[in-house]
Design an enzyme around this catalytic site. Structure first.
Site, PDB file in Angstrom:
ATOM      1  N   LYS A 140       0.838  -1.198   0.000  1.00 19.52           N
ATOM      2  CA  LYS A 140       0.000   0.000   0.000  1.00 19.52           C
ATOM      3  C   LYS A 140       0.878   1.255   0.000  1.00 19.52           C
ATOM      4  O   LYS A 140       1.724   1.423   0.875  1.00 19.52           O
ATOM      5  CB  LYS A 140      -0.927   0.018   1.221  1.00 19.52           C
ATOM      6  CG  LYS A 140      -2.024  -1.026   1.166  1.00 19.52           C
ATOM      7  CD  LYS A 140      -2.925  -0.970   2.382  1.00 19.52           C
ATOM      8  CE  LYS A 140      -3.925   0.152   2.291  1.00 19.52           C
ATOM      9  NZ  LYS A 140      -4.916   0.095   3.406  1.00 19.52           N
ATOM     10  N   ILE A 141       0.621   2.104  -0.987  1.00 16.90           N
ATOM     11  CA  ILE A 141       1.346   3.361  -1.127  1.00 16.90           C
ATOM     12  C   ILE A 141       0.323   4.485  -1.193  1.00 16.90           C
ATOM     13  O   ILE A 141      -0.628   4.416  -1.978  1.00 16.90           O
ATOM     14  CB  ILE A 141       2.223   3.359  -2.402  1.00 16.90           C
ATOM     15  CG1 ILE A 141       3.280   2.252  -2.319  1.00 16.90           C
ATOM     16  CG2 ILE A 141       2.871   4.724  -2.624  1.00 16.90           C
ATOM     17  CD1 ILE A 141       4.124   2.114  -3.571  1.00 16.90           C
TER      18      ILE A 141
END
Length: 393
Positions: A140-141
């Site tokens: 997750k970014i």
């Protein structure tokens, strides 16, 4: 009995669980949701991990070992969280295999304190990828300005990405551009595009919370009549943009090379206002090729009384959604400011949860070190720092 979650799945919505804990894993609860409630994916975030590590005794044996070895607190956090995510990936592997790599994914987030640092985000994404070492992982970014090039660079390495903290339509368009550029670079780098997955996590209920607060402050009858409408309209118009991008010639070239589209994922789908229907952010956002990640309470609520209503509740609603935005502007709601506020607060909230997680593990390591008769280097260093600052060790 009607299997409402099966109907939702048949309408093209992948049901994911927005939660993870060691207890859920060791009890078989996650596998039960996969087998009985059509759950085909898992999302996590710093808030979820902070709660999980604070509530369970099942981490004690690892904490004792980490304290005995003197492992620093940040490395300890990564060891604990990647252990859980790796386990969850194994539990969800049948869904991954059955869907040929589309579902069965489990997400883990980069340190939210890196949200405005591109190179460090990419470096941590790569480290998490090899630490978990499972093909059905998502990194997750956040969709910050610094996150956009990090998304492209991470995908170019052949690493699957869940883009998080998307609130606005323009930023969502930038996220899809970052995705396409990343796959094009991955193809040039010789990666198998069929192995790379991505979702774009578009936050929902938080939009209503912020907009409703502003509508209440305005206070007119016209303003109050718009409460509870912004979030769904925002997400519906996001799906319109998704449909346009993933019907383009540019996308088709990547699809011909085996790529999967970056599906829109509806996040933050629990209802914050008790006056609203508890499954509103599921029922109003049904369309093919979407993901809805829900807390377990929402999954059970939909299983009990959710209405799929024959399928797609998005594509026929674009004009109505645009009118909501026009009406919001007319009563004085600045949606660009709403979106900027939500992005800033979203990063801040995850940073606060991350610090809470670090603090909880720090205290647990210190306690575990006392239990073994030997505080680790992390506990000793933190005690010295606290004393120097005039705090309590």
């Amino acid at each position: 009995m009607t299997d409402r979650l099966s109907e939702l799945t048949a309408a093209g919505v992948a049901v994911w669980l927005d939660d993870l804990s060691r207890v859920r894993l060791s009890s078989g609860g996650l596998d039960q949701l996969r087998r009985e409630k059509h759950v085909v994916g898992v999302t996590t975030n710093p808030t979820i991990f902070a709660k999980a590590l604070g509530d369970a005794d099942e981490y004690d044996w690892q904490l004792r070992d980490l304290a005995t070895r003197g492992v620093e607190v940040e490395e300890s956090v990564r060891m604990l969280t990647t252990y859980d995510v790796r386990w969850a990936c194994d539990v969800m592997r049948p869904s991954y295999d059955d869907s040929r790599g589309v579902d069965g994914r489990v997400s883990i987030e980069v340190d939210p304190r890196l949200a405005h640092e591109t190179d460090k985000t990419v470096a941590e994404a790569k480290a998490l990828w090899w630490l978990v070492d499972r093909p059905n992982l998502f990194i997750k970014i956040p969709a910050t300005e610094a996150g956009l090039p990090a998304i492209t660079a991470t995908l170019a390495e052949g690493i699957s990405v869940n883009v998080t903290l998307i609130f606005g339509l323009d930023r969502y368009s930038q996220v899809m551009e970052a995705f396409l550029a990343g796959l094009e670079q991955a193809r040039a780098n010789g990666h198998d595009l069929s192995k790379i997955g991505s979702v774009a996590s578009f936050f929902v209920s938080r939009v209503d919370s912020e907009v409703d607060k502003r509508l209440e402050k305005i206070g007119s009858a016209e303003a109050r009549a718009l409460r509870g409408k912004a979030a769904v309209a925002n997400a519906q118009l996001a799906y319109e943009r998704y449909s346009e991008v993933f019907s383009s010639d540019r996308w088709q070239s990547l699809a011909d090379a085996g790529a999967h589209p970056q599906r829109p994922l509806w996040a933050s789908t629990s209802t914050k206002n008790p006056d609203y229907r508890d499954v509103i952010y599921v029922e109003e956002l049904i369309a093919p090729g979407t993901v809805n990640t829900m807390p377990e309470s929402v999954i059970h609520a939909y299983a009990e009384h959710g209405e799929t209503r024959g399928g797609d509740t998005i594509t026929g609603a674009y004009d109505t959604a645009r009118k909501v935005f026009t009406d919001l502007a007319a009563v004085g709601v600045d949606m660009s400011d709403v979106i900027a506020t939500l992005e800033r607060e979203g990063v801040e909230k995850f940073e606060a949860s991350w610090l809470e997680l670090l603090d909880g593990v720090r205290k647990s390591l210190a306690a575990a070190g006392r239990g073994t008769g030997r505080p680790g280097r992390a506990a000793q260093g933190n005690a010295q720092a606290a004393q120097q600052a005039g705090g309590n060790a």
